[in-house]
Design a protein around this motif. Structure first.
Motif, PDB file in Angstrom:
ATOM      1  N   TYR A 130       0.852  -1.193   0.000  1.00  0.00           N
ATOM      2  CA  TYR A 130       0.000   0.000   0.000  1.00  0.00           C
ATOM      3  C   TYR A 130       0.883   1.235   0.000  1.00  0.00           C
ATOM      4  O   TYR A 130       1.789   1.383   0.822  1.00  0.00           O
ATOM      5  CB  TYR A 130      -0.911  -0.002   1.232  1.00  0.00           C
ATOM      6  N   ALA A 175      -3.003  10.501  -4.035  1.00  0.00           N
ATOM      7  CA  ALA A 175      -3.318   9.221  -4.667  1.00  0.00           C
ATOM      8  C   ALA A 175      -2.981   8.060  -3.730  1.00  0.00           C
ATOM      9  O   ALA A 175      -1.927   8.054  -3.094  1.00  0.00           O
ATOM     10  CB  ALA A 175      -2.545   9.074  -5.968  1.00  0.00           C
ATOM     11  N   HIS A 176      -3.908   7.103  -3.654  1.00  0.00           N
ATOM     12  CA  HIS A 176      -3.699   5.876  -2.881  1.00  0.00           C
ATOM     13  C   HIS A 176      -3.606   4.717  -3.876  1.00  0.00           C
ATOM     14  O   HIS A 176      -4.487   4.538  -4.717  1.00  0.00           O
ATOM     15  CB  HIS A 176      -4.868   5.632  -1.923  1.00  0.00           C
ATOM     16  N   GLU A 177      -2.537   3.941  -3.767  1.00  0.00           N
ATOM     17  CA  GLU A 177      -2.342   2.802  -4.658  1.00  0.00           C
ATOM     18  C   GLU A 177      -2.185   1.525  -3.839  1.00  0.00           C
ATOM     19  O   GLU A 177      -1.460   1.502  -2.849  1.00  0.00           O
ATOM     20  CB  GLU A 177      -1.113   3.007  -5.544  1.00  0.00           C
ATOM     21  N   LYS A 187      -6.386   1.797  -7.567  1.00  0.00           N
ATOM     22  CA  LYS A 187      -5.948   3.175  -7.337  1.00  0.00           C
ATOM     23  C   LYS A 187      -7.154   4.066  -7.136  1.00  0.00           C
ATOM     24  O   LYS A 187      -8.180   3.899  -7.782  1.00  0.00           O
ATOM     25  CB  LYS A 187      -5.100   3.668  -8.523  1.00  0.00           C
ATOM     26  N   ARG A 188      -7.001   5.017  -6.223  1.00  0.00           N
ATOM     27  CA  ARG A 188      -8.075   5.979  -5.979  1.00  0.00           C
ATOM     28  C   ARG A 188      -7.458   7.252  -5.422  1.00  0.00           C
ATOM     29  O   ARG A 188      -6.475   7.206  -4.678  1.00  0.00           O
ATOM     30  CB  ARG A 188      -9.095   5.389  -4.999  1.00  0.00           C
ATOM     31  N   THR A 189      -8.047   8.387  -5.777  1.00  0.00           N
ATOM     32  CA  THR A 189      -7.545   9.667  -5.288  1.00  0.00           C
ATOM     33  C   THR A 189      -8.591  10.322  -4.398  1.00  0.00           C
ATOM     34  O   THR A 189      -9.770   9.938  -4.393  1.00  0.00           O
ATOM     35  CB  THR A 189      -7.212  10.610  -6.457  1.00  0.00           C
TER      36      THR A 189
END
Length: 590
Positions: free
Chosen positions: A268, A274-276, A296-298
């Motif tokens: 993680y 941004a989170h991946e 992925k989400r921002t």
């Protein structure tokens, strides 16, 4: 003078060859034997090889070449056709002799572990094994196969009882059976639900806190699914998981017999907004990477950092342990290649429920019944059996079956009150029994136990919709569609029904075509009705061909379908109208 092989055959074959072959010919010509042409060819081959004295050399490779016309490069490790077809043949034999009952004087069976036929007398005389399988040759080692879900269970117990009946001690018979059951070569392989071991890899040495939070939440999300067991590896020194998440990691992994383990490695990373999340499912025994992916989400997608993180982990949990999840699919493939009782039968039932064809349902029923005979306290088996009884329509047409489905579902709830699947089974059984309010209470309980499983609102939404709660059913179907990685069958059917009821026939046709399944009678009935409303004669003809059995009536009526008897009058009348129009078009009377 007899050779050693001939002597073995004489010792194991006190029954004459002629009656054995006569039984084979009689069974293969009996319309009650529902084996395919492949099964008939396989069984005849095995019997021929036995009486030719070549059973010891019959292996998966020789069967693949001689029976299934595979090339000489055939590898049983990569092509499971022989194991699969042999398992299905065992199922067909078991179903045939169960249907035949006392008519059979000689039974042909195919015990697990080899491909040698076994002949058993069943003509009212003491059950005497007439033909036992000779020992497997040690020259050609072959790994033991797992037991078919339809292996005959009751025969072993009856043989043990009768063998000791001469001394008149029935209790001793049970004790003998209990002590010897592990020694029988056809003892079933019992499987358990798979185990996921979560391992979160830190990106930096200082990321221990983040690792703890990600791992703890993911374990919490996965543990809500009834389809898997979830474990975490030991936390790093100095990290107190329990104080933050309330979940305590075991000091060492507890392995459960019959449970396949999968290691889930998570990486993680957070960079700016941004989170991946990168993940990989690994077989810990072979270290083979089975599946992998990335999410992925921002923050721009909505929510703060913690909410974005939780949304990603929920998506991953669904993608792994949901009805069509990665681990579930891997386990289903294993069950097809090497059938087993227990959790293997639950997976077989899940396949039958998603495909809704008679053969899959029959196999799942037999498999679940066998599993229940070995372990009456398995909540997953009880729940699955209840759902299959409802889905086949038997619970709706037979009071005995209906009561049994209810009892099985109630028992599943009693044995596993925290398992959402138990309450889903109870919901379906109560609905089939006509107790709709109680059914929906069970559905709400299932949703509360696992709000992540989109299959629950999908199933409940369909039941709500067909019973006339249009808005609520549609809301639940859309919720399932929005949250699911894949469109769930029941949610898609609800949306198709709503389009039809709203006279949006083009949309309804598109949706039922997406649900196309030659064995799904409910979908094909709706397709037939839509074709009738749109005046599509060829579409109606094709749909009618899927719905009508060869010996069935010319006219198709919704009221004759067990699966549609709970439809609200308004919905039933609308579909019946379309069926009537389709019938007129097909018969050339528009």
């Amino acid at each position: 003078m007899k050779t050693g092989e001939d002597a073995d055959r004489a010792a194991y074959c006190p029954v004459a060859e002629r009656p054995a072959r006569a039984e084979l010919d009689r069974m293969l010509s009996d319309p009650r034997f529902h084996g395919t042409e492949r099964h008939r060819k396989l069984l005849r081959y095995l019997v021929e090889e036995f009486f030719a004295g070549r059973s010891a050399s019959v292996k998966a490779y020789t069967i693949a070449i001689d029976v299934f016309a595979r090339p000489s490069s055939f590898d049983p490790a990569t092509d499971p056709i022989v194991r699969v077809e042999a398992s299905r043949l065992r199922a067909a034999l078991a179903q045939y002799y169960e249907a035949l009952g006392d008519e059979a004087t000689l039974r042909i069976e195919l015990p697990k572990g080899n491909y040698v036929p076994l002949f058993v007398r069943s003509d009212g005389k003491p059950p005497q094994v007439l033909l036992a399988p000779p020992p497997i040759s040690s020259n050609v080692p072959e790994p033991p196969e797992q037991l078919s879900s339809t292996a005959v269970v009751g025969r072993r117990l009856s043989v043990a009882k009768v063998a000791l009946a001469g001394v008149g001690v029935l209790a001793v018979a049970f004790a003998f059976y209990a002590s010897m059951v592990d020694q029988f070569p056809w003892k079933p392989i019992l499987s358990e639900k798979p185990t996921i071991i979560v391992d979160v890899e830190p990106q930096k040495l200082k990321d221990g806190e983040e690792r703890r939070r990600v791992g703890g939440y993911l374990v919490h999300a996965l543990s809500q699914f009834s389809s898997v067991r979830t474990l975490a590896q030991e936390p790093p020194e100095g990290i107190d998981v329990a104080s933050v998440t309330g979940w305590v990691a075991p000091r060492s992994v507890v392995r459960l017999a019959g449970s396949k383990e999968y290691k889930l490695s998570i990486s993680y990373n957070m960079a700016n907004d941004a989170h991946e999340l990168a993940w990989q499912v690994v077989d810990p025994q072979s270290n083979e990477a089975l599946r992998s992916g990335a999410l992925k989400r921002t923050l721009e997608d909505g929510g703060n950092a913690e909410e974005v993180q939780q949304a990603l982990l929920v998506r991953l949990a669904r993608a792994l342990a949901g009805e069509d999840g990665v681990v579930t699919s891997l386990e289903t493939a294993r069950q097809l290649a090497a059938p087993s009782l227990g959790y293997g039968c639950v997976l077989q039932a899940d396949m039958a429920l998603s495909r809704t064809d008679a053969e899959n349902f029959a196999n799942a029923l037999t498999c679940l019944e066998r599993s229940l005979a070995y372990n009456a306290n398995d909540p997953d088996v009880s729940a699955s059996l209840a759902m299959v009884l409802v889905a086949t329509g038997e619970a709706g047409t037979s009071p005995t079956r209906r009561n049994r489905a209810l009892k099985l579902a109630d028992r599943a709830v009693a044995l596993a009150p925290q398992a959402s699947q138990s309450y889903v089974a109870q919901m379906m059984a109560r609905f089939a029994a006509g107790d709709r309010e109680a059914a929906f209470l069970s559905g709400l309980r299932a949703s509360a136990l696992n709000p992540l499983d989109e299959a629950i609102p999908a199933r409940m939404g369909l039941l709500r919709y067909i019973s006339g709660h249009w808005s609520e059913g549609l809301r639940l179907a859309r919720l399932a569609e929005e949250n699911g990685e894949y469109a769930h069958h029941d949610a898609a059917l609800t949306l198709a029904l709503d389009a039809y009821r709203g006279r949006r026939y083009e949309e309804a046709l598109l949706r039922v075509r997406q649900l196309a399944n030659s064995s799904d009678r409910v979908v094909n009935l709706l397709r037939l009705a839509v074709a009738g409303q749109l005046g599509l004669t060829q579409e109606a003809t094709n749909a009618l061909g899927e719905v009508r059995s060869p010996e069935g009536p010319l006219e198709i009526s919704l009221t004759a379908e067990p699966a549609t008897r709970n439809y609200a009058p308004e919905l039933a009348a609308a579909i019946e109208d379309g069926l009537g129009k389709a019938s007129l078009q097909i018969n050339g009377n528009p």
